[in-house]
Design a protein around this motif. Structure first.
Motif, short mmCIF file in Angstrom:
data_model
loop_
_atom_site.label_atom_id
_atom_site.label_comp_id
_atom_site.label_asym_id
_atom_site.label_seq_id
_atom_site.Cartn_x
_atom_site.Cartn_y
_atom_site.Cartn_z
N SER A 157 0.86 -1.18 0.00
CA SER A 157 0.00 0.00 0.00
C SER A 157 0.90 1.23 0.00
N PHE A 158 0.42 2.28 -0.63
CA PHE A 158 1.23 3.49 -0.79
C PHE A 158 0.42 4.70 -0.35
N GLU A 159 1.09 5.65 0.28
CA GLU A 159 0.41 6.81 0.83
C GLU A 159 0.07 7.86 -0.22
N SER A 160 0.74 7.79 -1.37
CA SER A 160 0.53 8.84 -2.37
C SER A 160 0.81 8.31 -3.77
N TYR A 161 0.37 9.07 -4.74
CA TYR A 161 0.65 8.76 -6.15
C TYR A 161 2.16 8.69 -6.36
N SER A 162 2.88 9.67 -5.84
CA SER A 162 4.32 9.74 -6.06
C SER A 162 5.06 8.56 -5.44
N ALA A 163 4.58 8.08 -4.29
CA ALA A 163 5.23 6.93 -3.65
C ALA A 163 5.03 5.67 -4.49
N LEU A 164 3.83 5.49 -5.01
CA LEU A 164 3.54 4.35 -5.89
C LEU A 164 4.37 4.45 -7.17
N GLN A 165 4.43 5.63 -7.74
CA GLN A 165 5.19 5.84 -8.96
C GLN A 165 6.68 5.56 -8.75
N GLU A 166 7.21 6.02 -7.64
CA GLU A 166 8.63 5.81 -7.34
C GLU A 166 8.94 4.32 -7.22
N TRP A 167 8.04 3.56 -6.59
CA TRP A 167 8.24 2.11 -6.45
C TRP A 167 8.26 1.44 -7.82
N MET A 168 7.35 1.85 -8.68
CA MET A 168 7.27 1.27 -10.02
C MET A 168 8.52 1.57 -10.85
N ILE A 169 9.02 2.78 -10.72
CA ILE A 169 10.19 3.18 -11.51
C ILE A 169 11.46 2.51 -11.02
N GLU A 170 11.66 2.49 -9.71
CA GLU A 170 12.92 2.02 -9.14
C GLU A 170 13.26 0.59 -9.54
N GLY A 171 12.28 -0.28 -9.51
CA GLY A 171 12.54 -1.69 -9.80
C GLY A 171 13.02 -1.96 -11.21
N VAL A 172 12.47 -1.22 -12.18
CA VAL A 172 12.89 -1.47 -13.56
C VAL A 172 14.15 -0.70 -13.93
N VAL A 173 14.29 0.52 -13.41
CA VAL A 173 15.47 1.31 -13.73
C VAL A 173 16.73 0.66 -13.15
N SER A 174 16.62 0.10 -11.96
CA SER A 174 17.78 -0.53 -11.32
C SER A 174 18.10 -1.89 -11.94
N ASN A 175 17.22 -2.36 -12.81
CA ASN A 175 17.45 -3.65 -13.49
C ASN A 175 17.41 -3.47 -15.01
N GLN A 176 17.91 -2.33 -15.49
CA GLN A 176 17.81 -2.02 -16.92
C GLN A 176 18.47 -3.08 -17.80
N THR A 177 19.60 -3.61 -17.36
CA THR A 177 20.28 -4.64 -18.16
C THR A 177 19.40 -5.88 -18.28
N LYS A 178 18.78 -6.28 -17.19
CA LYS A 178 17.88 -7.44 -17.22
C LYS A 178 16.63 -7.16 -18.05
N VAL A 179 16.18 -5.91 -18.03
CA VAL A 179 15.02 -5.53 -18.85
C VAL A 179 15.36 -5.71 -20.33
N ASN A 180 16.54 -5.25 -20.73
CA ASN A 180 16.97 -5.40 -22.13
C ASN A 180 17.09 -6.87 -22.51
N GLN A 181 17.57 -7.68 -21.59
CA GLN A 181 17.66 -9.12 -21.85
C GLN A 181 16.27 -9.73 -21.99
#
Length: 220
Positions: A157-181
């Motif tokens: 659960s997230f307290e705000s739009y920005s908190a939810l958005q940050e969670w969604m972004i962080e996981g994929v950006v920190s795994n960009q190499t795996k995303v490309n694979q």
């Protein structure tokens, strides 16, 4: 679990399934995304498409023609979308503001930022990010009620739009190499964010009962 795990699970389930647009949102990269982002507020997309068909019949084919359309006629055209008087005023004001500030849709897409959009009447965070992501093809991750419900199914659960958005972004950006694979090629963040949001909406629409999403289908 992080958002990369969610992306993998959704992709393994075959999402995106639609072929209507490479970036999921219909007519991405055009001014119609701006129209849709306003009209889709508190209504179903089918009603938005009906309204846009009326606008096209009225001769709207650009921001310029939208900005000069009679306000009463605009309201009539978008009546299927609901709240049509308010949406017509906001859409009219936005079209005029874009042309006055940026001169053209193309310049708008290249230079607009989130702060400017949020300062416009009738534009909230989700609408602003939808325009940035799908019209301007900038790095903007759209999150919405579907995103929140999906993650609630996993106990988040997230307290705000920005908190939810940050969670969604962080996981994929920190795994960009795996995303490309995962995609078998280098995929730019604007396209990744656009398709990721589309995957979530598609999955939730197909696997929800009321507001409860059947997350077990993802096998995470």
């Amino acid at each position: 679990m992080n958002s990369f795990d969610l992306l993998v699970a959704l992709k393994n389930q075959g999402y995106l399934k639609t072929t209507r647009d490479p970036l999921w949102w219909p007519r991405s990269g055009t001014f119609w995304v701006i129209v849709g982002a306003i009209l889709t507020q508190q209504t179903k997309w089918e009603k938005v498409e009906e309204s846009m068909a009326h606008l096209e019949s009225a001769g709207v084919d650009s921001l310029e023609s939208l900005a000069t359309l009679d306000l009463e006629q605009l309201s009539t055209c978008i009546k299927p979308s609901g709240f049509y008087n308010t949406k017509a005023k906001n859409l009219h004001l936005l079209a005029k503001a874009i042309l006055e500030t940026f001169d053209s849709f193309e310049v708008f897409c290249e230079t607009v930022d989130r702060e400017w959009l949020l300062a416009q009447k009738g534009i909230g965070e989700e609408s602003a990010d939808s325009i940035l992501c799908y019209a301007c093809q900038q790095e903007a991750m759209v999150v919405d009620a579907y995103t929140a419900r999906l993650l609630e199914g996993f106990g988040y659960s997230f307290e705000s739009y920005s908190a939810l958005q940050e969670w969604m972004i962080e996981g994929v950006v920190s795994n960009q190499t795996k995303v490309n694979q995962l995609y078998g090629k280098e995929i730019a963040l604007p396209a990744l964010f656009a398709r990721f949001h589309g995957k979530i909406v598609e999955f939730c629409k197909e696997n929800s009962r009321g507001k409860v999403v059947n997350v077990e289908r993802l096998g995470i």
